[in-house]
Design an enzyme around this catalytic site. Structure first.
Site, PDB file in Angstrom:
ATOM      1  N   TRP A 114      17.387  22.658  80.100  1.00 50.87           N
ATOM      2  CA  TRP A 114      17.891  21.469  80.187  1.00 50.87           C
ATOM      3  C   TRP A 114      18.718  21.509  81.553  1.00 50.87           C
ATOM      4  CZ3 TRP A 114      15.258  18.665  77.186  1.00 50.87           C
ATOM      5  CH2 TRP A 114      15.089  19.295  75.918  1.00 50.87           C
ATOM      6  N   ASP A 183      26.808  18.555  80.088  1.00 53.23           N
ATOM      7  CA  ASP A 183      26.179  18.096  79.217  1.00 53.23           C
ATOM      8  C   ASP A 183      26.385  19.177  78.000  1.00 53.23           C
ATOM      9  OD1 ASP A 183      24.078  18.046  77.354  1.00 53.23           O
ATOM     10  OD2 ASP A 183      22.198  18.646  78.636  1.00 53.23           O
ATOM     11  N   LYS A 207      22.694  17.245  67.261  1.00 49.63           N
ATOM     12  CA  LYS A 207      23.262  18.766  66.987  1.00 49.63           C
ATOM     13  C   LYS A 207      24.381  18.808  66.108  1.00 49.63           C
ATOM     14  CE  LYS A 207      20.582  19.791  70.831  1.00 49.63           C
ATOM     15  NZ  LYS A 207      19.249  19.531  70.315  1.00 49.63           N
TER      16      LYS A 207
HETATM   17  N1  PMP Z   1      20.572  18.859  76.810  1.00 46.49           N
HETATM   18  C1  PMP Z   1      20.494  19.969  75.828  1.00 46.49           C
HETATM   19  C2  PMP Z   1      21.697  21.052  75.938  1.00 46.49           C
HETATM   20  C3  PMP Z   1      19.726  20.009  74.657  1.00 46.49           C
HETATM   21  O1  PMP Z   1      19.952  20.991  73.943  1.00 46.49           O
HETATM   22  C4  PMP Z   1      18.770  18.820  74.542  1.00 46.49           C
HETATM   23  C5  PMP Z   1      17.944  18.637  73.484  1.00 46.49           C
HETATM   24  N2  PMP Z   1      17.543  19.828  72.695  1.00 46.49           N
HETATM   25  C6  PMP Z   1      18.720  17.808  75.606  1.00 46.49           C
HETATM   26  C7  PMP Z   1      19.746  17.876  76.708  1.00 46.49           C
HETATM   27  C8  PMP Z   1      17.781  16.747  75.735  1.00 46.49           C
HETATM   28  O2  PMP Z   1      18.468  15.806  74.899  1.00 46.49           O
HETATM   29  P1  PMP Z   1      17.632  14.424  74.205  1.00 46.49           P
HETATM   30  O3  PMP Z   1      16.402  14.934  73.542  1.00 46.49           O
HETATM   31  O4  PMP Z   1      18.704  14.008  73.274  1.00 46.49           O
HETATM   32  O5  PMP Z   1      17.380  13.543  75.328  1.00 46.49           O
END
Ligand code: PMP
Length: 370
Positions: A114, A183, A207
């Protein structure tokens, strides 16, 4: 043998021990409240998803969600709380679009898939300095701050507080002379943070704080003032700060987030969440470390208290483990498709009883297959 959590609707609708990485488990109590608010919310003659987002009922929910968020995080009047759409993935682009200045770069810590996606989007907007990375070691640890190459003139320092796929987590908050951008998607509200260090914090709700469809974004006014101008309307944070619901927000998701925030508050706030999460993670890692049959994938001091990743002696045994766990009422244990193995996500709403059930299952599985 099926193991039910405290709530049984009927046998076909039993709630199981849910270790899903996201969307993940939400408190059963909250789910029951949502059920009770359908199809009519509080004498309104319709459910909350069928009325205007400008109605007094929804307005009260929105105000309460903002107030509770600030209260839990200890944020003062200089913080704005937004509920946006587009997921954390939209924030990967929106943050640099607003804050990556032309005369400076931005520092990024590359600690997982991510983070890497955030870096990719930031590069579209300007110069990125990857100040530290654990990519060469398959993201098994959080790099030591002593080795970071931070730029004191950076627009901001971006980091991912918990790496959902690789099962690592920052157990400290970065020190920087410029504002942090975090994030916090996969450990948001699982422990207190020192908000003064941050300019902006974002988290997809799915989450720890609610269903998919809404992203919590907290931005501090002095950082917002460093924002660039002439941005696309919907991607300009100022528009959302001043717009007082600039466009139709994801009402049903925000309504559930408000209930989850209420649940966190009622259960003692972030200090109590920390104690509960520490105990769950300690028990599960102790079970992993007690035997060579299970092997944790993250380096010990970087282990996540939210996503516990581990391997069994073979992929065949892992597939069998996941299958038999499911039959025993333990679901969502399959590791991310990019890394395989087992991943037990033990977010705020996952009860200590669910973790105990997983540990018992692991011990029994090893006894019969080890
Ligand atoms: N950042 C992290 C740490 C994540 O775990 C995730 C999704 N698993 C995301 C970003 C992406 O999030 P989204 O699917 O809401 O765009």
């Amino acid at each position: 043998m099926m193991q039910s959590v405290s709530y049984t609707h009927d046998t076909g609708k039993q709630r199981l021990h849910n270790f899903s990485a996201g969307p993940g488990a939400l408190p059963t109590e909250v789910m029951e409240e949502v059920r009770d608010d359908l199809p009519v919310f509080d004498g309104m003659g319709a459910s909350i998803m069928e009325v205007s987002h400008r109605s007094k009922e929804f307005d009260a929910i929105w105000a309460s969600a903002v107030e509770k968020m600030k209260g839990l995080l200890g944020m003062g009047a200089d913080w704005h709380v937004l509920f946006l759409q587009g997921g954390a993935s939209m924030q990967f682009y929106q943050v640099p679009l607003n804050f990556l200045r032309a005369d400076a770069s931005a520092d990024y810590l590359n600690t997982g898939a991510w983070s890497k996606k955030a870096i990719k989007e930031a590069k579209r907007c300007g110069t990125v300095n990857v100040a530290a990375s654990s990519e060469a070691d398959l993201y098994t640890y959080i790099p030591d701050p002593a080795d970071w190459q931070l730029d004191p003139k950076a627009s901001y320092v971006h980091y991912t507080s918990n790496n959902t796929i690789f099962g690592t987590q920052f157990h400290f908050e970065p020190e920087a002379t410029v504002p942090l951008v975090c994030d916090a998607s996969s450990d948001f509200l699982s422990h207190p943070i020192e908000v003064d260090r941050y300019g902006l914090i974002y988290a997809g709700a799915q989450k720890n704080i609610g269903p998919a469809g809404v992203t919590a974004v907290m931005v501090r006014e002095d950082f917002l003032q460093t924002k660039k101008n002439d941005l696309p309307t919907m991607l300009d944070y100022r528009v959302h700060v001043e717009g007082d619901m600039f466009n139709t927000p994801p009402v049903f998701a925000v309504y559930i987030v408000e209930k989850v925030l209420r649940w966190i508050e009622k259960n003692g706030g972030l200090g109590a969440m920390t104690a509960r999460n520490d105990a769950k993670a300690a028990a599960l890692y102790a079970a992993i470390d007690a035997t060579d049959f299970y092997n944790g994938t993250a380096k010990t001091d970087s282990r996540s208290k939210m996503n516990v990743t581990y391997r069994l002696p073979s992929e065949e045994l892992e597939a069998q483990f996941i299958k038999e766990a499911k039959a025993a009422g333990l679901v969502g244990l399959k590791g991310h498709r990019s890394v395989g193995g087992i991943r037990a996500s033990i977010y705020n709403a996952v009860s200590p009883e669910s973790v105990d059930a997983l540990i018992s299952f692991m011990q029994e599985f090893e006894r019969t297959n080890g």
